[in-house]
Write a protein that holds these residues in place. Structure first.
Motif, short mmCIF file in Angstrom:
data_model
loop_
_atom_site.label_atom_id
_atom_site.label_comp_id
_atom_site.label_asym_id
_atom_site.label_seq_id
_atom_site.Cartn_x
_atom_site.Cartn_y
_atom_site.Cartn_z
N ASN A 197 0.83 -1.22 0.00
CA ASN A 197 0.00 0.00 0.00
C ASN A 197 0.86 1.26 0.00
O ASN A 197 0.47 2.29 -0.55
N GLY A 198 2.03 1.14 0.61
CA GLY A 198 2.96 2.27 0.63
C GLY A 198 3.37 2.64 -0.80
O GLY A 198 3.43 3.81 -1.18
N TYR A 199 3.64 1.59 -1.62
CA TYR A 199 4.04 1.88 -3.00
C TYR A 199 2.86 2.43 -3.81
O TYR A 199 3.01 3.38 -4.60
N ILE A 200 1.67 1.87 -3.55
CA ILE A 200 0.49 2.36 -4.29
C ILE A 200 0.23 3.83 -3.90
O ILE A 200 -0.11 4.66 -4.74
N ASP A 201 0.43 4.15 -2.62
CA ASP A 201 0.30 5.56 -2.19
C ASP A 201 1.33 6.45 -2.91
O ASP A 201 1.02 7.58 -3.27
N LEU A 202 2.55 5.93 -3.06
CA LEU A 202 3.58 6.71 -3.75
C LEU A 202 3.13 7.03 -5.18
O LEU A 202 3.26 8.16 -5.66
N GLU A 206 2.02 10.77 -4.86
CA GLU A 206 3.22 11.58 -5.16
C GLU A 206 3.55 11.64 -6.65
O GLU A 206 3.84 12.69 -7.18
N MET A 207 3.51 10.47 -7.31
CA MET A 207 3.91 10.49 -8.73
C MET A 207 2.85 11.18 -9.59
O MET A 207 3.17 12.07 -10.38
N LEU A 208 1.59 10.77 -9.43
CA LEU A 208 0.55 11.26 -10.34
C LEU A 208 0.40 12.79 -10.33
O LEU A 208 0.26 13.40 -11.41
#
Ligand code: NIG
Ligand code: FE
Length: 414
Positions: A197-202, A206-208
């Motif tokens: 979930n941490g990566y999906i949050d990133l 943050e990226m989008l």
């Protein structure tokens, strides 16, 4: 510069009534003009017709005349699925597979996408740009005039943005038409192994926002597959993509059918790509929709996995597009004539269906079929002249041979 190509043995994929895509039975229809001429005015196709009705041109000044006796003219291929911004190669894994390891086993021991991500993170933007530029030159030589390029070998904020900025520069510098797709959800990076979930949050938080702010992508992609991203995770990412103005073009059903096709269609996906493993429910989910099923037979060839069931998809009324999937792991080739040969040989698509799939339908899968993907008045002059060949079916038949002689992109010889 104005160009006139005359005495064309056969002008292939001509349209008098432009359409955005062809589906089902329509895919068997390929319109051509034998003994034809084609005129280019600047960047565009200005006119074309039969030599029998040709009365010369009014203004011969600044006109280059090309005699194409014995040769054919095609619209350039549109390669609507590639990952051609990558660093280095993975022939070590190729040898591992020959020695018996599966794609999954190689990925589990740190190979695969994570291997390419590590290499890419260590490669400078300028080096990536140069590697990608030479791949664009390479694919244009086999007739590709438009290409979609994905990120997805970065898997960190900096590295994903680095790839997307390279693609943005390629768009500015190249004569090929290019679309950019954000594929941050290509794999879970090692450091997020226990915090998916941490990566999906990133990705979503943050990226989008930066990608939207800097206009770095046209589409969003997710590798929806066992051991990569679940259907539920894909939905969260597509939802966030939509909030940032990105339509989905997704990787689904490469190894397993887990419901990704239907979910992507529900999110208005422009295309669903791979589809090697299709259940009836997946075909039904695509029926009557605007989503373009996109098949990547070179990937099946290289990985020795099943080919997508093109024949039954077309027989069930679906449209089909073809693309290369050019990437360092599953398809180290962007050769569209070879893709077309495989579609005919391994997927039982007819030459007419395969040419439609690699031109107008793949243009649709990049939302450029109003300007590319066929020979039509006012479309961009992305065309190629072949060597002398006996018929258009000779192109897929003579697999592995490059019959593309001269390529024009935006009206300019390459
Ligand atoms: O489309 N399947 C996901 N992505 C790529 C391959 C990635 C890799 O092995 O590097 C594909 O086949
Ligand atoms: Fe891919």
């Amino acid at each position: 510069m104005n160009i006139l190509i005359k005495n064309i043995k056969e002008l292939v994929q001509v349209e008098t009534e432009p359409k955005l895509k062809v589906s089902g039975k329509e895919m068997a229809q390929l319109n051509t003009i034998k003994n034809a001429w084609l005129a280019i005015d600047g960047e565009k196709i200005s006119d074309f017709g039969s030599m029998d009705d040709w009365n010369g041109v009014e203004d011969w000044s600044d006109l280059e005349v090309i005699d194409a006796t014995g040769k054919m003219v095609f619209p350039c291929w549109c390669d609507s699925h590639t990952h051609l911004v990558f660093a280095g190669s993975r022939e070590g894994e190729f040898a591992d597979r020959i020695n018996g390891l599966s794609y999954e086993e190689i990925a589990n021991k740190g190979g695969g996408i994570l291997n390419s991500a590590k290499k890419l993170q260590e490669t400078s933007e300028i080096d990536l740009f140069q590697q990608a530029t030479s791949r664009l030159t390479e694919i244009s030589k086999t007739g590709t005039g438009a290409v979609e390029i994905k990120s997805g070998y970065g898997l960190s904020l900096d590295a994903e943005l680095k790839i997307l900025r390279v693609i943005k520069n390629l768009k500015e510098e190249s004569d090929l038409e290019i679309k950019a797709t954000f594929l941050g959800a290509h794999a879970i990076p090692e450091e997020y192994k226990d915090d998916r979930n941490g990566y999906i949050d990133l990705i979503t938080k943050e990226m989008l926002p930066i990608i939207e702010e800097e206009k770095l992508a046209d589409y969003i992609d997710v590798f929806c597959e066992k051991n990569y991203f679940s259907v539920g995770e894909m939905e969260i990412i597509l939802e966030a993509g939509a909030a940032h103005g990105l339509k989905p073009k997704v990787h689904v059903n490469q190894f397993t059918s887990i419901g990704g096709v239907k979910a992507a269609v529900n999110y208005g996906a422009l295309s669903v790509d791979h589809l090697e493993i299709m259940k009836d429910v997946d075909v039904k989910a695509l029926s009557g929709t605007e989503t373009m099923p996109t098949l990547l037979p070179s990937c099946s060839f290289f990985l020795s996995i099943p080919y997508a069931p093109a024949r039954s998809m077309i027989d069930n009324g679906l449209a089909v597009a073809l693309a290369s999937d050019y990437n360092p792991g599953s398809t180290p080739s962007g050769n569209m004539p070879f893709v077309i040969s495989l579609a005919c040989i391994k997927q039982r698509m007819t030459p007419e269906e395969a040419i439609n799939a690699a031109t107008i339908n793949s243009a649709y899968a990049m939302e450029i079929s109003e300007t590319h993907g066929s020979i039509a008045k006012g479309k961009i002059a992305n065309i190629f002249i072949t060597d002398p060949i006996p018929s258009y079916s000779y192109l897929p038949y003579s697999f592995g041979k490059n019959v593309v002689e001269t390529v024009f992109l935006k009206g300019k010889t390459q």
